[in-house]
Structure formats: structure tokens, C-alpha cells
Design a protein around this motif. Structure first.
Motif, PDB file in Angstrom:
ATOM      1  N   GLU A  27      -1.417   9.630  -3.800  1.00  0.00           N
ATOM      2  CA  GLU A  27      -0.221   9.207  -3.062  1.00  0.00           C
ATOM      3  C   GLU A  27       0.937  10.168  -3.315  1.00  0.00           C
ATOM      4  O   GLU A  27       1.662  10.552  -2.386  1.00  0.00           O
ATOM      5  CB  GLU A  27       0.166   7.785  -3.473  1.00  0.00           C
ATOM      6  CG  GLU A  27       1.360   7.239  -2.712  1.00  0.00           C
ATOM      7  CD  GLU A  27       1.616   5.773  -3.011  1.00  0.00           C
ATOM      8  OE1 GLU A  27       2.545   5.199  -2.404  1.00  0.00           O
ATOM      9  OE2 GLU A  27       0.892   5.191  -3.850  1.00  0.00           O
TER      10      GLU A  27
ATOM     11  N   ILE B  24      -5.710   4.492   0.667  1.00  0.00           N
ATOM     12  CA  ILE B  24      -4.314   4.050   0.537  1.00  0.00           C
ATOM     13  C   ILE B  24      -3.741   3.902   1.946  1.00  0.00           C
ATOM     14  O   ILE B  24      -3.060   4.803   2.456  1.00  0.00           O
ATOM     15  CB  ILE B  24      -3.472   5.057  -0.272  1.00  0.00           C
ATOM     16  CG1 ILE B  24      -4.272   5.636  -1.444  1.00  0.00           C
ATOM     17  CG2 ILE B  24      -2.194   4.409  -0.781  1.00  0.00           C
ATOM     18  CD1 ILE B  24      -3.586   6.767  -2.144  1.00  0.00           C
TER      19      ILE B  24
ATOM     20  N   SER C 261      -1.251   2.446   3.175  1.00  0.00           N
ATOM     21  CA  SER C 261       0.208   2.576   3.296  1.00  0.00           C
ATOM     22  C   SER C 261       0.620   4.036   3.476  1.00  0.00           C
ATOM     23  O   SER C 261       1.582   4.338   4.199  1.00  0.00           O
ATOM     24  CB  SER C 261       0.889   1.985   2.062  1.00  0.00           C
ATOM     25  OG  SER C 261       0.461   2.655   0.879  1.00  0.00           O
ATOM     26  N   VAL C 262      -0.109   4.942   2.841  1.00  0.00           N
ATOM     27  CA  VAL C 262       0.182   6.371   2.989  1.00  0.00           C
ATOM     28  C   VAL C 262      -0.139   6.833   4.401  1.00  0.00           C
ATOM     29  O   VAL C 262       0.631   7.572   5.031  1.00  0.00           O
ATOM     30  CB  VAL C 262      -0.621   7.188   1.951  1.00  0.00           C
ATOM     31  CG1 VAL C 262      -0.538   8.683   2.257  1.00  0.00           C
ATOM     32  CG2 VAL C 262      -0.111   6.910   0.548  1.00  0.00           C
TER      33      VAL C 262
ATOM     34  N   ARG D  36      -0.165   5.154   7.124  1.00  0.00           N
ATOM     35  CA  ARG D  36       0.810   4.663   8.107  1.00  0.00           C
ATOM     36  C   ARG D  36       1.987   5.639   8.210  1.00  0.00           C
ATOM     37  O   ARG D  36       2.522   5.871   9.298  1.00  0.00           O
ATOM     38  CB  ARG D  36       1.302   3.269   7.715  1.00  0.00           C
ATOM     39  CG  ARG D  36       0.294   2.162   7.988  1.00  0.00           C
ATOM     40  CD  ARG D  36       0.921   0.789   7.891  1.00  0.00           C
ATOM     41  NE  ARG D  36      -0.063  -0.260   8.136  1.00  0.00           N
ATOM     42  CZ  ARG D  36      -0.427  -0.680   9.342  1.00  0.00           C
ATOM     43  NH1 ARG D  36       0.123  -0.133  10.425  1.00  0.00           N
ATOM     44  NH2 ARG D  36      -1.319  -1.644   9.476  1.00  0.00           N
ATOM     45  N   LYS D  37       2.376   6.204   7.094  1.00  0.00           N
ATOM     46  CA  LYS D  37       3.471   7.183   7.116  1.00  0.00           C
ATOM     47  C   LYS D  37       3.035   8.470   7.813  1.00  0.00           C
ATOM     48  O   LYS D  37       3.829   9.105   8.515  1.00  0.00           O
ATOM     49  CB  LYS D  37       3.931   7.466   5.688  1.00  0.00           C
ATOM     50  CG  LYS D  37       4.568   6.249   5.018  1.00  0.00           C
ATOM     51  CD  LYS D  37       4.985   6.540   3.590  1.00  0.00           C
ATOM     52  CE  LYS D  37       5.605   5.291   2.958  1.00  0.00           C
ATOM     53  NZ  LYS D  37       6.006   5.496   1.550  1.00  0.00           N
TER      54      LYS D  37
ATOM     55  N   THR E  90      -5.599   7.120  10.704  1.00  0.00           N
ATOM     56  CA  THR E  90      -4.213   6.885  11.119  1.00  0.00           C
ATOM     57  C   THR E  90      -4.158   6.080  12.411  1.00  0.00           C
ATOM     58  O   THR E  90      -3.069   5.844  12.950  1.00  0.00           O
ATOM     59  CB  THR E  90      -3.479   8.223  11.308  1.00  0.00           C
ATOM     60  OG1 THR E  90      -4.317   9.122  12.049  1.00  0.00           O
ATOM     61  CG2 THR E  90      -3.136   8.848   9.967  1.00  0.00           C
TER      62      THR E  90
ATOM     63  N   LEU F 258      -5.907   0.695  10.862  1.00  0.00           N
ATOM     64  CA  LEU F 258      -5.011   0.368   9.752  1.00  0.00           C
ATOM     65  C   LEU F 258      -4.748  -1.132   9.675  1.00  0.00           C
ATOM     66  O   LEU F 258      -4.688  -1.709   8.579  1.00  0.00           O
ATOM     67  CB  LEU F 258      -3.699   1.135   9.902  1.00  0.00           C
ATOM     68  CG  LEU F 258      -3.769   2.639   9.610  1.00  0.00           C
ATOM     69  CD1 LEU F 258      -2.474   3.328  10.031  1.00  0.00           C
ATOM     70  CD2 LEU F 258      -4.037   2.887   8.129  1.00  0.00           C
ATOM     71  N   ASP F 259      -4.611  -1.779  10.841  1.00  0.00           N
ATOM     72  CA  ASP F 259      -4.420  -3.235  10.843  1.00  0.00           C
ATOM     73  C   ASP F 259      -5.652  -3.937  10.273  1.00  0.00           C
ATOM     74  O   ASP F 259      -5.536  -4.885   9.476  1.00  0.00           O
ATOM     75  CB  ASP F 259      -4.137  -3.723  12.264  1.00  0.00           C
ATOM     76  CG  ASP F 259      -2.779  -3.258  12.782  1.00  0.00           C
ATOM     77  OD1 ASP F 259      -1.930  -2.882  11.941  1.00  0.00           O
ATOM     78  OD2 ASP F 259      -2.575  -3.256  14.012  1.00  0.00           O
TER      79      ASP F 259
ATOM     80  N   ASP G  89      -5.680  -3.497   6.510  1.00  0.00           N
ATOM     81  CA  ASP G  89      -4.748  -4.402   5.823  1.00  0.00           C
ATOM     82  C   ASP G  89      -5.305  -5.823   5.773  1.00  0.00           C
ATOM     83  O   ASP G  89      -5.187  -6.515   4.748  1.00  0.00           O
ATOM     84  CB  ASP G  89      -3.392  -4.392   6.533  1.00  0.00           C
ATOM     85  CG  ASP G  89      -2.623  -3.100   6.287  1.00  0.00           C
ATOM     86  OD1 ASP G  89      -2.925  -2.422   5.285  1.00  0.00           O
ATOM     87  OD2 ASP G  89      -1.731  -2.769   7.095  1.00  0.00           O
TER      88      ASP G  89
ATOM     89  N   ASN H 277      -8.020  -5.931   3.112  1.00  0.00           N
ATOM     90  CA  ASN H 277      -7.467  -5.949   1.754  1.00  0.00           C
ATOM     91  C   ASN H 277      -6.836  -7.298   1.422  1.00  0.00           C
ATOM     92  O   ASN H 277      -6.950  -7.794   0.294  1.00  0.00           O
ATOM     93  CB  ASN H 277      -6.427  -4.834   1.594  1.00  0.00           C
ATOM     94  CG  ASN H 277      -7.059  -3.455   1.554  1.00  0.00           C
ATOM     95  OD1 ASN H 277      -8.249  -3.316   1.262  1.00  0.00           O
ATOM     96  ND2 ASN H 277      -6.279  -2.433   1.856  1.00  0.00           N
ATOM     97  N   GLU H 278      -6.191  -7.899   2.429  1.00  0.00           N
ATOM     98  CA  GLU H 278      -5.575  -9.208   2.208  1.00  0.00           C
ATOM     99  C   GLU H 278      -6.639 -10.274   1.963  1.00  0.00           C
ATOM    100  O   GLU H 278      -6.515 -11.100   1.049  1.00  0.00           O
ATOM    101  CB  GLU H 278      -4.720  -9.583   3.421  1.00  0.00           C
ATOM    102  CG  GLU H 278      -3.954 -10.887   3.242  1.00  0.00           C
ATOM    103  CD  GLU H 278      -3.092 -11.214   4.447  1.00  0.00           C
ATOM    104  OE1 GLU H 278      -2.491 -12.303   4.464  1.00  0.00           O
ATOM    105  OE2 GLU H 278      -3.032 -10.377   5.375  1.00  0.00           O
TER     106      GLU H 278
END
Length: 480
Positions: A277, A314, A316-317, A319-320, A440, A445-446, A449, A452-453
Motif C-alpha cells: 500500500e 487491497i 481500497s488502493v 479504488r484510488k 479497478t 471492486l463492489d 468489498d 470481505n464484509e
């Protein structure tokens, strides 16, 4: 006093010449062996012989020691070598070992040669031995022998090296090229390569050149540092990162820190999620944005090719990266040697240069080792990051538009495996499948997530259930 010393030396030299011509020693054909015998018999001092300048000081030292131990020596005072019949016998043994699936390393060769020298030795004769570097000389003189560091047979890589596995990924890559029309300046690849820190480890084995060695070797886990390289398809390179397995960066490596290198200490010496990260957000993404500005197109879309290592998981990375218009495509599992540009040339050039540049210190000590590594790294990194080599690596990997078919068509349609394969059953993977995909992509990505949730909630539910069960069993035990 000086005159007396000079007279003593002159007398010693005359005495040495007299004994060299004496019939008591003329039967020794090798002059250095004759000189060593005269010295060991106490007729002259070694300094008297050295003053004659006929022999090198180091050669004479070896000869005197060898003569004292009873070894036969050659013209320069070296220990004995094998005769032709013994050399042929050793090659035959090596061939038989290779055919049987065994390995022959340098230590075994030295031991075998020593045994051959002493086969017909009388009980009252001293034991002969070859020098420590005999195996190196034996390999150099006999051009029909090869030396290599074997890799463990990897069935997963063999299964991935076929068209049915490679073709879908290259089709996806070409789709991205057709959709976004990436320029070569904005097609990137990053990867890590290890720096072994145990200089005494050597996995090399020697075998006849006309045979494929039948041995297998399991690589051992060793302390290592990691070099992270980043390149672009036009020959550009991103500042390299050296990961060192300590809590703090050693003083010996701080001199490398500058505009071309970063040195980070992360205790383990290789990439984990935290280090990944940090690298992606503080080194790679800013470098991509800066590159866009330098080519005069700050809004151009970029492509990043990375492997599917667990440290990349990762979301979150990514998404950026998606917000920054950088498409990230992961490689097919176990196919990085085919699909990854850095694995198709750059890393190999670095390893070859580093291994030749790195000099093992004569004295022991971690400080000297670090200094030697710090001297070897800059030149090795610079050599592997030459523009021509980088461009060739992208072409060889088929990473540019319309170049993929030339790569995957070289492989068979179905994987070709050895006749007998002993492989373990596939390990059950419980993580999110992001392999060989555009990570990406918003929908992916959704899903990631949500996965992971759900996994986190499942772990919490399992934990609560275990606690309830534990409490229930405790109450039953108390009631009893």
C-alpha cells in the motif's frame, strides 16, 4: 651490521645453488619441488630461495607446505590434479548420478577426487587431497560439463503454459488496448526480485552438458532483501525501492537514498500488504501522474500490469487507482514468467549483473556485507533498466497492442506434463478471486468489498458461536 646481513644472504644464495645442483636432489625434476625439499631439509632458509627471484613467494609457500605434508606438487606448487583415466572415471560417475536422478555438487566432486587420489596409497604415505577450488578448475577445463542451479519442478507453471490458459488473458489485454488506446509511455509493470543475503549458500550442481539433470531440489527459505522495480513500455523506469529486513535502515545503505532509489526497512525484507500500500500510493501512483504531465497529457488513461500476489489484495488502493484513471490488470496465476515484462528480461539482467558485481567480503561481518551490497546495487540496477532492455521485455511478454498472439501461439493448446507427476491435491483458496482480472473495475471492486464484509461477518458469527458453545460447556460442567 648491514654488511654482515648482506654477507649472510650471499652465503645463503650460494649454498642454495650448490644444493640445487647436488646429486642428492637432482632426481627431483620439478625445480620448485626441489627447492621446497632443500628448505625442509634445513640446508637453507626460505628467504634465501625467495631472494633468487626464480619462484613466486606464494608458490614457494605452497610448495614448502605441500612437501612438508608429503604431497606431490607441480611447477607452481599446486596440489595434485587427476590423471586422464581418473578424470574419465569421474565423468562416468557424474553421468550415472545424473541419469539416476541424483545431483553432483562441487563438494561431492572434491571429495570424490580426494578418494581417487588415495585409492592406491600405502599405509605409511600421507593422505593426499585436492585443493578447495578443484571443482571450479575441473568444470572450467572440461567444457562438456555444465553447472546450473536447478529449479523445483512446478506443475502449476507447466499447466499454465498452454493456449487455453494464456489466450483469455491476452484477449482481455487486447480489449483494453482497443478500448483505451494506451500510449507506450503509460503502460507500466512492477515486480519484486529477491536479494539473497546468505553468501555461503550455493545450490549449483554439475552434470554432463548433453543431459537434462534428473534431480529435484526444494528451495530453502533464507533471509533476503527485496528490490522493487517499476518500468514503462517506452523504456522509462520508476525509482526503485529496496526493502531491508530490519526495523531501521542500516547506515551502510543510506547512501543509496536519492532520486533513483528508496530504501525501506520492514523487518521481513519482502512485500506485505502494508508495504504494498505504501509503495503503490506514495511511489507508483505519483510517478504515473507525473509521467502524464511530462508527456503533455495529464488526463490520459494508464495501464498497470501486476502479478496476483496476496499482498495486492487491497481493494481500497485500487479504488484510488480507478479514480486516477489507471486500469490495473493482474496476471494469470503461475504465468508471470510468460506475461510479466520484468520477468521476461529485466530481472534476469539484474541478477546476472548483481551476482558478478557483488563481492563477498574476505572478512566476516554484516557491516562489510552491507557495504559490498551497497556497492553492487547501483550499477546492477542501472544496467537492467536500460531503455532498450525494458522495451524488449514488454515485446517479449506481448504486453503491447497486437503483440499477444505472437506469445501465446508458441505454446501448446493443452498443457504438456511429464508422464508421471506426483502432485499434491490443489489447496482450497478461500480468498477473493482477483486473478487475471481488471481489479479497478467498479463492479469487481463492489463484489470484492461485499466478499470481505461477508467474510468478516462470518468470522465474527463463528467467533460468537464458539464463545456460546464454550460458555454452554462451562455451565454444564459447573452443574455437574
Amino acid at each position: 651490521m648491514v654488511k654482515k646481513a648482506k654477507l649472510k644472504k650471499d652465503a645463503g644464495r650460494r649454498k642454495f645453488k650448490m644444493h640445487m645442483a647436488s646429486k642428492d636432489y637432482r632426481h627431483i625434476t620439478s625445480r620448485i619441488e626441489r627447492a621446497a625439499k632443500i628448505i625442509n631439509d634445513g640446508h637453507v632458509r626460505q628467504v634465501d630461495v625467495v631472494d633468487e627471484k626464480e619462484f613466486k613467494h606464494s608458490s614457494l609457500n605452497r610448495a614448502v607446505l605441500a612437501n612438508r605434508l608429503g604431497f606431490k606438487i607441480g611447477k607452481v606448487g599446486r596440489r595434485p590434479l587427476l590423471k586422464l583415466d581418473k578424470t574419465k572415471l569421474m565423468k562416468d560417475v557424474m553421468r550415472a548420478e545424473s541419469l539416476s536422478g541424483s545431483s553432483m555438487n562441487k563438494s561431492k566432486i572434491n571429495s570424490m577426487a580426494t578418494n581417487m587420489l588415495n585409492e592406491n596409497r600405502d599405509a605409511n604415505q600421507p593422505i593426499l587431497s585436492v585443493s578447495r577450488t578443484f571443482a571450479n578448475s575441473f568444470l572450467r577445463v572440461n567444457s562438456d560439463l555444465s553447472c546450473a542451479k536447478p529449479k523445483k519442478l512446478d506443475i502449476k507453471r507447466m499447466k499454465a503454459a498452454c493456449q487455453q490458459v494464456l489466450n483469455p488473458w491476452y484477449d482481455l489485454l487486447q480489449y483494453l488496448h482497443d478500448t483505451h488506446a494506451y500510449v507506450e509511455e503509460l503502460i507500466f509493470n512492477i515486480d519484486e526480485t529477491s536479494l539473497q543475503l546468505r553468501e555461503d549458500w550455493n545450490g549449483a550442481v554439475i552434470f554432463p552438458s548433453d543431459l537434462t539433470p534428473g534431480f529435484k531440489q526444494t528451495p530453502e527459505r533464507m533471509a533476503n532483501a527485496t528490490l522493487v522495480l517499476g518500468i514503462a513500455a517506452d523504456g522509462f523506469s520508476i525509482p526503485s525501492v529496496i526493502l531491508w529486513p530490519l526495523a531501521n535502515v542500516p547506515d551502510e545503505l543510506k547512501g543509496l537514498i536519492g532520486h533513483k532509489y528508496f530504501v525501506w526497512a520492514n523487518k521481513i525484507g519482502w512485500m506485505n500488504m502494508e508495504t504494498s500500500e505504501k509503495y503503490f500510493l506514495t511511489v507508483l501512483l505519483p510517478a504515473i501522474k507525473k509521467r502524464r504531465v511530462s508527456i503533455g497529457n495529464p488526463n490520459a488513461r494508464a495501464l498497470l500490469l501486476i502479478d496476483s500476489h496476496s499482498s495486492r489484495a487491497i481493494p481500497s488502493v485500487w479504488r484510488k487507482f480507478a479514480a486516477a484513471k489507471v486500469d490495473v490488470l493482474t496476471l494469470t496465476p503461475h504465468a508471470s514468467e510468460i506475461q510479466q515484462p520484468l520477468d521476461c528480461g529485466v530481472n534476469a539482467i539484474f541478477k546476472q549483473s548483481y551476482n558478478s558485481e557483488y563481492e563477498v567480503p574476505n572478512a566476516t561481518g554484516i557491516v562489510l556485507q552491507r557495504k559490498s551490497i551497497a556497492r553492487a546495487l547501483p550499477d546492477s540496477i542501472d544496467k537492467c533498466l536500460l531503455s532498450k532492455g525494458i522495451r524488449n521485455s514488454f515485446l517479449k511478454a506481448g504486453s503491447l497492442t497486437k503483440t499477444g498472439p505472437a506469445v501465446w501461439r508458441k505454446y501448446p493448446v493443452q498443457p504438456i506434463l511429464p508422464p508421471v507427476v506426483q502432485s499434491k491435491p490443489p489447496r482450497q483458496y478461500n480468498g477473493f478471486n482477483f486473478f487475471g482480472k481488471v481489479i479497478t473495475d467498479k463492479s469487481l471492486l463492489d463484489s470484492w468489498d461485499r466478499f470481505n464484509e461477508a467474510k468478516s461477518n462470518g468470522s465474527q458469527l463463528q467467533k460468537d458461536s464458539d464463545q456460546e458453545e464454550s460458555q454452554g460447556s462451562d455451565s454444564e460442567y459447573t452443574d455437574q
